[in-house]
Design a protein around this motif. Structure first.
Motif, PDB file in Angstrom:
ATOM      1  N   THR A   1     -14.768 -26.513  22.357  1.00 40.78           N
ATOM      2  CA  THR A   1     -15.300 -27.623  23.145  1.00 40.78           C
ATOM      3  C   THR A   1     -16.664 -27.192  23.652  1.00 40.78           C
TER       4      THR A   1
ATOM      5  N   GLY B   1     -21.901 -35.126  12.347  1.00 40.34           N
ATOM      6  CA  GLY B   1     -20.708 -35.464  13.114  1.00 40.34           C
ATOM      7  C   GLY B   1     -20.513 -36.959  13.230  1.00 40.34           C
TER       8      GLY B   1
ATOM      9  N   CYS C   1     -17.428 -35.569  17.770  1.00 44.32           N
ATOM     10  CA  CYS C   1     -16.905 -34.466  16.965  1.00 44.32           C
ATOM     11  C   CYS C   1     -18.057 -34.031  16.073  1.00 44.32           C
TER      12      CYS C   1
ATOM     13  N   SER D   1     -16.962 -39.672  22.954  1.00 49.70           N
ATOM     14  CA  SER D   1     -16.300 -38.549  22.286  1.00 49.70           C
ATOM     15  C   SER D   1     -17.043 -38.241  20.990  1.00 49.70           C
TER      16      SER D   1
ATOM     17  N   VAL E   1     -17.019 -31.832  20.876  1.00 50.58           N
ATOM     18  CA  VAL E   1     -16.188 -30.762  20.298  1.00 50.58           C
ATOM     19  C   VAL E   1     -16.658 -30.439  18.884  1.00 50.58           C
ATOM     20  N   SER E   2     -16.527 -29.163  18.539  1.00 53.99           N
ATOM     21  CA  SER E   2     -16.758 -28.708  17.172  1.00 53.99           C
ATOM     22  C   SER E   2     -15.432 -28.137  16.689  1.00 53.99           C
TER      23      SER E   2
END
Length: 84
Positions: free
Chosen positions: A17, A69, A81, A79, A12-13
């Motif tokens: 997503t 990230g 980010c 996960s 995700v950013s």
């Protein structure tokens, strides 16, 4: 033939997503160099640097370019980010 276990990758950013699905392997650009995660990898948290998140989905290698990230690996869920 035994079923191959898969990882669940979520990228995700702040805007959206970028990917959410099952993968066989994921390679991430860590601060100390790229590292790969397979099924049953030990839990970890790492910062990510500019590079590509590469992953194999349905035997096809795909990638997402990122600028930075962090990632958490736990219970076969990866996960990430990221900033793109």
């Amino acid at each position: 033939m035994e079923h191959h276990e898969d990882l669940h990758l979520i990228v995700v950013s702040p805007e959206s997503t970028l990917f959410d699905g099952k993968v066989e392997i994921v390679t991430l650009p860590g601060e100390l160099g790229s590292f790969s995660v397979l099924y049953d990898h030990a839990p970890l948290i790492s910062s990510l640097v500019k590079g590509e998140i590469k992953y194999t989905e349905d035997e096809l290698e795909k990638s997402i370019g990122i600028s930075s990230g962090f990632v958490e690996v736990r219970d076969n869920i990866v996960s990430a980010c990221v900033e793109i």
